[in-house]
Design a protein around this motif. Structure first.
Motif, PDB file in Angstrom:
ATOM      1  N   VAL A 346     -57.289 -22.836 -36.731  1.00 22.99           N
ATOM      2  CA  VAL A 346     -56.977 -22.319 -38.070  1.00 22.99           C
ATOM      3  C   VAL A 346     -55.687 -22.904 -38.639  1.00 22.99           C
ATOM      4  N   PHE A 347     -54.801 -23.393 -37.772  1.00 22.34           N
ATOM      5  CA  PHE A 347     -53.515 -23.912 -38.246  1.00 22.34           C
ATOM      6  C   PHE A 347     -53.661 -25.200 -39.052  1.00 22.34           C
ATOM      7  N   LYS A 348     -54.791 -25.905 -38.935  1.00 21.64           N
ATOM      8  CA  LYS A 348     -54.958 -27.186 -39.645  1.00 21.64           C
ATOM      9  C   LYS A 348     -55.877 -27.050 -40.859  1.00 21.64           C
ATOM     10  N   LEU A 349     -56.282 -25.848 -41.208  1.00 22.12           N
ATOM     11  CA  LEU A 349     -57.195 -25.631 -42.329  1.00 22.12           C
ATOM     12  C   LEU A 349     -56.419 -25.265 -43.582  1.00 22.12           C
ATOM     13  N   ARG A 350     -57.145 -25.329 -44.706  1.00 19.97           N
ATOM     14  CA  ARG A 350     -56.542 -24.931 -45.982  1.00 19.97           C
ATOM     15  C   ARG A 350     -57.623 -24.301 -46.853  1.00 19.97           C
ATOM     16  N   PRO A 351     -57.238 -23.505 -47.843  1.00 22.29           N
ATOM     17  CA  PRO A 351     -58.236 -22.855 -48.703  1.00 22.29           C
ATOM     18  C   PRO A 351     -59.095 -23.878 -49.445  1.00 22.29           C
ATOM     19  N   LYS A 352     -60.340 -23.493 -49.712  1.00 19.71           N
ATOM     20  CA  LYS A 352     -61.336 -24.263 -50.478  1.00 19.71           C
ATOM     21  C   LYS A 352     -61.796 -25.520 -49.744  1.00 19.71           C
ATOM     22  N   MET A 353     -61.485 -25.634 -48.488  1.00 21.19           N
ATOM     23  CA  MET A 353     -61.956 -26.772 -47.700  1.00 21.19           C
ATOM     24  C   MET A 353     -63.416 -26.557 -47.312  1.00 21.19           C
ATOM     25  N   ALA A 354     -64.221 -27.606 -47.426  1.00 22.29           N
ATOM     26  CA  ALA A 354     -65.614 -27.547 -47.009  1.00 22.29           C
ATOM     27  C   ALA A 354     -65.697 -27.687 -45.493  1.00 22.29           C
ATOM     28  N   VAL A 355     -66.586 -26.903 -44.874  1.00 23.12           N
ATOM     29  CA  VAL A 355     -66.679 -26.903 -43.422  1.00 23.12           C
ATOM     30  C   VAL A 355     -68.137 -26.927 -42.980  1.00 23.12           C
ATOM     31  N   ILE A 356     -68.309 -27.305 -41.714  1.00 28.85           N
ATOM     32  CA  ILE A 356     -69.603 -27.227 -41.040  1.00 28.85           C
ATOM     33  C   ILE A 356     -69.396 -26.398 -39.781  1.00 28.85           C
ATOM     34  N   VAL A 357     -70.241 -25.398 -39.566  1.00 29.74           N
ATOM     35  CA  VAL A 357     -70.105 -24.507 -38.418  1.00 29.74           C
ATOM     36  C   VAL A 357     -70.891 -25.065 -37.246  1.00 29.74           C
ATOM     37  N   ASP A 358     -70.202 -25.199 -36.099  1.00 31.84           N
ATOM     38  CA  ASP A 358     -70.849 -25.654 -34.869  1.00 31.84           C
ATOM     39  C   ASP A 358     -70.278 -24.839 -33.703  1.00 31.84           C
ATOM     40  N   ASN A 359     -71.049 -23.859 -33.215  1.00 31.90           N
ATOM     41  CA  ASN A 359     -70.603 -22.980 -32.137  1.00 31.90           C
ATOM     42  C   ASN A 359     -71.141 -23.398 -30.775  1.00 31.90           C
ATOM     43  N   THR A 360     -71.543 -24.654 -30.662  1.00 33.76           N
ATOM     44  CA  THR A 360     -72.142 -25.113 -29.409  1.00 33.76           C
ATOM     45  C   THR A 360     -71.186 -24.957 -28.227  1.00 33.76           C
ATOM     46  N   LEU A 361     -69.946 -25.347 -28.406  1.00 31.02           N
ATOM     47  CA  LEU A 361     -68.971 -25.306 -27.314  1.00 31.02           C
ATOM     48  C   LEU A 361     -67.958 -24.172 -27.475  1.00 31.02           C
ATOM     49  N   ALA A 362     -68.213 -23.252 -28.397  1.00 37.14           N
ATOM     50  CA  ALA A 362     -67.255 -22.175 -28.644  1.00 37.14           C
ATOM     51  C   ALA A 362     -67.280 -21.167 -27.497  1.00 37.14           C
ATOM     52  N   PRO A 363     -66.132 -20.808 -26.909  1.00 36.19           N
ATOM     53  CA  PRO A 363     -66.104 -19.780 -25.857  1.00 36.19           C
ATOM     54  C   PRO A 363     -66.398 -18.408 -26.453  1.00 36.19           C
ATOM     55  N   GLU A 364     -67.055 -17.572 -25.683  1.00 32.30           N
ATOM     56  CA  GLU A 364     -67.423 -16.242 -26.161  1.00 32.30           C
ATOM     57  C   GLU A 364     -66.276 -15.266 -25.904  1.00 32.30           C
ATOM     58  N   ALA A 365     -65.882 -14.538 -26.947  1.00 32.53           N
ATOM     59  CA  ALA A 365     -64.820 -13.539 -26.805  1.00 32.53           C
ATOM     60  C   ALA A 365     -65.347 -12.329 -26.041  1.00 32.53           C
ATOM     61  N   GLU A 366     -64.512 -11.773 -25.159  1.00 33.18           N
ATOM     62  CA  GLU A 366     -64.911 -10.651 -24.312  1.00 33.18           C
ATOM     63  C   GLU A 366     -63.888  -9.531 -24.387  1.00 33.18           C
ATOM     64  N   MET A 367     -64.376  -8.298 -24.192  1.00 33.65           N
ATOM     65  CA  MET A 367     -63.485  -7.148 -24.177  1.00 33.65           C
ATOM     66  C   MET A 367     -62.639  -7.122 -22.904  1.00 33.65           C
ATOM     67  N   GLU A 368     -63.201  -7.565 -21.802  1.00 30.37           N
ATOM     68  CA  GLU A 368     -62.476  -7.597 -20.528  1.00 30.37           C
ATOM     69  C   GLU A 368     -62.594  -8.996 -19.925  1.00 30.37           C
ATOM     70  N   PRO A 369     -61.837  -9.948 -20.455  1.00 26.65           N
ATOM     71  CA  PRO A 369     -61.947 -11.330 -19.951  1.00 26.65           C
ATOM     72  C   PRO A 369     -61.458 -11.419 -18.507  1.00 26.65           C
ATOM     73  N   THR A 370     -62.146 -12.222 -17.717  1.00 23.18           N
ATOM     74  CA  THR A 370     -61.774 -12.467 -16.329  1.00 23.18           C
ATOM     75  C   THR A 370     -61.781 -13.963 -16.082  1.00 23.18           C
ATOM     76  N   PRO A 371     -60.713 -14.669 -16.415  1.00 26.98           N
ATOM     77  CA  PRO A 371     -60.681 -16.119 -16.241  1.00 26.98           C
ATOM     78  C   PRO A 371     -60.878 -16.509 -14.783  1.00 26.98           C
ATOM     79  N   GLU A 372     -61.610 -17.588 -14.584  1.00 28.11           N
ATOM     80  CA  GLU A 372     -61.849 -18.077 -13.235  1.00 28.11           C
ATOM     81  C   GLU A 372     -60.757 -19.066 -12.862  1.00 28.11           C
ATOM     82  N   ASN A 373     -60.232 -18.891 -11.687  1.00 27.55           N
ATOM     83  CA  ASN A 373     -59.199 -19.814 -11.191  1.00 27.55           C
ATOM     84  C   ASN A 373     -59.864 -20.844 -10.289  1.00 27.55           C
ATOM     85  N   GLU A 374     -59.982 -22.047 -10.750  1.00 28.78           N
ATOM     86  CA  GLU A 374     -60.644 -23.093  -9.966  1.00 28.78           C
ATOM     87  C   GLU A 374     -59.617 -24.001  -9.301  1.00 28.78           C
TER      88      GLU A 374
END
Length: 374
Positions: A346-374
């Motif tokens: 969001v820091f690189k966006l500006r109002p009235k900018m045209a966008v394309i939505v692509d959620n292919t690689l978007a991480p899913e938000a969780e209420m109780e996240p449990t990051p895996e330590n690899e």
């Protein structure tokens, strides 16, 4: 001749002007193409209505239910140490014995004096019964007996003070004295703590004072046991508001059978209130934080004025945030349910900018996240 000159000038103007006009048109076209930026690819999520537990968060410290530094009441030479560092002791268990040889001698002398005073008292009572001695002599004998008895008690108290015992059951800390050491009055010997149960003390703003009452459930987590939550209940609320911070101190008690909690630890406290609350929630990554106000970029579908095609355009919206839960943050004002917001970059966006939505690689938000330590 004049007409020929005029026609010549007009011809030159045409020859010069037409290419120039063509070049200007090309530059104009190139500038327009450069101004039309291609759509930015973003990830998005909908504003959702969720039911969250109605809780109040705070930070606090763990405090022992009972905790003291066992110290020498009187000075002397340590002749016996009856414990090891970290031992568990019961109430009245012997810890340290300080040399009392001088006091033992004083005790024998005091006991002998008390015995003699008792004999004199009994004799004076018999003589007084026969009216052989005066009442003053009997009173003197009684006073002498009481003084001798008091001296015996005083020496015995001194001996008792040089025998250190556990004032309550608990776990000892590190031994701070050695056998044969000469200690003075007040020298620390060892710490003693009762750690099950254990207290957690925390503060809340004065606005929360009316909802706090003994018996309210709390959940406590610590860095020492990040995957475990400890349940407890409020046992006391300070009736006085701190004038400096305008906050109220609260104490809760927790079961600590596993002994993972120790006095002095930092703790995160969640006060569990009665009913759940319904909130509008968005991923925290969608928020653009700023000193003048927090904002998000809402994705609107609009129709292009020239081509008539529908496209996705950004609208920057000021919002007011509430509590956070896991990867989500509650929105108090500024958004409506089912609106779509940008969730990354969001820091690189500006109002009235045209966008394309692509959620292919978007991480899913969780209420109780449990990051895996690899």
């Amino acid at each position: 001749m004049l007409k020929k000159l005029v026609f010549t000038l007009i011809g030159l103007a045409i020859l010069i002007g037409v290419p120039t006009l063509i070049k200007l048109k090309q530059f104009e076209t190139m500038g327009a193409a450069q101004m039309e930026m291609p759509p930015e690819t973003v990830t998005s999520d909908q504003v959702r209505s969720q039911r969250w537990p109605n809780t109040v968060s705070a930070t606090g410290s763990l405090v022992a239910v009972q905790g003291v530094i066992v110290s020498a009441e009187l000075g002397g030479k340590i002749e016996e140490i009856a414990f090891e560092s970290g031992d568990r002791v019961k109430q009245d268990d012997l810890l340290v014995r300080i040399d009392v040889s001088a006091e033992q001698a004083q005790l024998r002398s005091a006991e002998a004096a008390a015995k003699l005073a008792r004999i004199n008292l009994d004799r004076n009572r018999d003589l007084r019964a026969n009216k052989t001695v005066s009442q003053a002599d009997l009173d003197t004998a009684e006073a002498n007996f009481k003084q001798a008895t008091a001296q015996v008690d005083n020496v015995r108290a001194t001996i008792a003070k040089k025998t250190l015992r556990a004032p309550f059951a608990g776990q000892l800390g590190l031994r701070q004295v050695n056998l044969g050491q000469i200690v003075e009055q007040g020298t620390p010997v060892v710490t003693l703590q009762t750690i099950d149960p254990i207290y957690v003390d925390f503060s809340l703003p004065q606005q929360q004072f009316s909802i706090l009452e003994p018996g309210t459930e709390v959940q406590v987590t610590t860095d020492a046991a990040p995957e475990k939550a400890f349940s407890g209940r409020i046992i006391a609320v300070n009736p006085e508001i701190d004038q400096m911070t305008r906050s109220v101190r609260v104490r809760a008690t927790l079961s600590n059978q596993s002994e993972l909690l120790r006095p002095g630890m930092f703790a995160n406290v969640e006060v569990m209130l009665s009913d759940d609350e319904e909130v509008l929630a968005i991923p925290a990554t969608a928020v653009l934080y700023a000193p003048y106000g927090d904002t998000v970029f809402v994705i609107d579908q609009v129709e292009d004025e020239k081509s008539g095609e529908k496209q996705l355009v950004l609208r920057q919206q000021v919002i007011r945030l509430g509590a956070t839960r896991g990867d989500f943050v509650a929105v108090v004002t500024g958004l409506e349910e089912e609106e779509k917001v940008v969730t990354s970059g969001v820091f690189k966006l500006r109002p009235k900018m045209a966008v394309i939505v692509d959620n292919t690689l978007a991480p899913e938000a969780e209420m109780e996240p449990t990051p895996e330590n690899e």
